[in-house]
Structures are given as structure tokens and as C-alpha cells.
Design an enzyme around this catalytic site. Sequence first.
Site, short mmCIF file in Angstrom:
data_model
loop_
_atom_site.label_atom_id
_atom_site.label_comp_id
_atom_site.label_asym_id
_atom_site.label_seq_id
_atom_site.Cartn_x
_atom_site.Cartn_y
_atom_site.Cartn_z
N ARG A 1 0.86 -1.37 -0.17
CA ARG A 1 0.01 -0.09 -0.03
C ARG A 1 0.77 1.16 -0.06
O ARG A 1 0.50 2.31 -0.65
CB ARG A 1 -1.03 0.06 1.19
CG ARG A 1 -1.90 1.08 1.38
CD ARG A 1 -2.59 1.81 -0.06
NE ARG A 1 -3.26 0.42 -0.75
CZ ARG A 1 -3.25 0.81 -2.03
NH1 ARG A 1 -3.28 1.43 -2.76
NH2 ARG A 1 -3.95 -0.56 -2.64
N LYS B 1 1.32 24.66 -3.76
CA LYS B 1 -0.04 24.00 -3.27
C LYS B 1 -0.01 22.35 -3.40
O LYS B 1 -0.28 21.65 -4.41
CB LYS B 1 -1.23 24.37 -4.25
CG LYS B 1 -1.67 26.05 -3.98
CD LYS B 1 -2.60 26.26 -4.78
CE LYS B 1 -2.95 27.78 -4.56
NZ LYS B 1 -4.09 28.19 -5.33
N LYS C 1 2.48 39.19 -3.40
CA LYS C 1 1.24 38.96 -3.65
C LYS C 1 0.25 39.97 -3.14
O LYS C 1 0.60 41.03 -2.34
CB LYS C 1 0.63 37.41 -3.22
CG LYS C 1 1.38 36.31 -3.82
CD LYS C 1 0.93 35.17 -3.36
CE LYS C 1 -0.36 34.83 -3.79
NZ LYS C 1 -0.54 34.47 -5.26
N GLU D 1 2.50 39.94 -8.24
CA GLU D 1 1.02 39.59 -8.73
C GLU D 1 0.30 40.99 -9.00
O GLU D 1 0.12 41.71 -7.93
CB GLU D 1 0.40 38.80 -7.64
CG GLU D 1 -0.88 38.42 -8.02
CD GLU D 1 -1.73 37.58 -6.92
OE1 GLU D 1 -1.67 36.52 -6.92
OE2 GLU D 1 -2.03 38.41 -6.17
N ASP E 1 -2.89 37.75 -12.77
CA ASP E 1 -3.95 36.76 -11.89
C ASP E 1 -5.34 37.19 -12.54
O ASP E 1 -5.91 37.99 -12.56
CB ASP E 1 -3.81 36.98 -10.50
CG ASP E 1 -4.54 36.01 -9.48
OD1 ASP E 1 -4.48 34.96 -10.02
OD2 ASP E 1 -5.23 36.48 -8.78
#
Length: 277
Positions: free
Chosen positions: A99, A134, A166, A196, A217
Site C-alpha cells: 500500500r 499547493k 502577492k 502579482e 492573476d
Amino acid sequence: MPNPLIFEPIVRSALLEDLGRAGDLTTDAIVPADAVATAVIAARKDGRVAGLEAGLTAFRILDPDVEIGVEVRDGGDVRTGGAIATVRGRARALLTGERTALNLLGRLSGIATATRALVQAVEGTDARIVCTRKTTPGLRALEKQAVRLGGGANHRFGLDDAILIKDNHIAIAGGIRPAVERARAAVGHMVKIEVEVDTLAQLDELLSLKADAVLLDNMDPATLRRAVDMVAGRMITEASGNVTLQTARPIAEAGVDMISVGWITHSAPNLDVGLDM
């Protein structure tokens, strides 16, 4: 491939999580300690293989004498029903490690397969598909390698290898100019700065500052084309937001250099793989 020093601790931790305090109760009760078996790792669907070496490490840890034959290496493509690798060794080790090995192989191959599909969607343009931060905690190095095996490229590996200013940074700093000026004053000449922007007005302000890249963006393809024309090669252009297999090509055809996609690491479906004795 990442250095084994990176992925061996990950595999050991995954095995420990599965084995717990008492080990594999089922296998240890049923399978004789001296039993030897051969198993084939096979694909249940078409896909791009990634994470094979990490997965096979589970068997190597449990049985240092295991014999492994690789049919499709990391970065290769496999068809439904095709063999990826053959393993022969102590039956207990193969069943206990199954597994963990398949979890890693399926997860990372799924990322490589999703990346490959996006790369194919923008083929013929100059845009590159890149991943983001992410990622699954603890698996970033492996997931970013899977993106490369799928034909994509990597964005930042962490907070420490580049500056990405950002919207929240800009809000706290009081604007794009003070944010960029503070960033440039704080780092050395080898560190790149990306900013950004959400609007063409913000981009126009940024063009007068010393930035290396701009993250455009959530802009539609028409706005992206105007942004690329405004930049005129002075910075790397990167598009992000609402990137799918259907939207990737129109975004790429707008002329951006990079298309960053979060879902290829945080939501890519696993490639279905199995182990057959």
C-alpha cells in the site's frame, strides 16, 4: 530524480504510519516467514509514470534482498494493463509494503499524467506549464519532480528561493511601489522578484519598477494579450487562475511565458495502479 536522502525518510515515515505498534497483523498471521513471492506492479489506466523509485524503496526497506525489474521508468508512459515493474522477494515484505508503494506511485503518477495533458494542450505555443506551492505537506520535492516528469516546470520550491509579492503583501505595504522597493533593498542580486497584479493599471505601475516577473492573476485571454504587449519582453509573464484543459490553450496563445496551475499538485486524480501476485 530527487536524492534518496530526500525520499527515504518519507517512505520510512509512511511505512511506520501503516505498521503502527504491532506490525502487519494480517500478513504475519497468514504468510510463513520464509515464503517467497513474485509480484507485478501494473497500471489499471493509461498514464505517465512518476514516483516509481520512491515506491520501490518501500520494498527495499522491508527486504534488502528484494529483486526488482523495471519495465517503465519514471517519465515513461504506460498503457492500461501494462507492467511497470516486477518485484521478487519475501512475501511478507511485498504484502506489507504494497500500500505504501502504490500510494506513492499512484499519487505521483497522477500528477505527472495531469501535467502531461496540460503540456499537450499548449503544445506549439511558447508557454510552459508550471506548478505552485499547493503541494501535499512533506511531499513537495516528489510532487514537483512528478510535474517535471510530466513535461512541466517548477515554480518556487519554498518561501526562501525567490520573492513573490502577492495582493496581501501589497495591501500591508501600502502599494506596489513600496512593496517592490523594500523587497529589492532586502535581498541580493541573485534573488528574483515577481509581483502579482490583478489589473492593467497595476501592471502599468509595475513597469516603472525593477521586477523580474509579473504574475497576471485571473485575467481573460484578451486582457492577457494586452498585458503581454505592455510588458514587451521586459519581464517574464506568468498567467494564473481558472486554468483547465479547455482554457489552457487560449491562455497560452495570449503570449504568456508561463501558466501556473495549482490543481496539478493539490487535486490531480491518482493514476490507478495495482500489485498482482
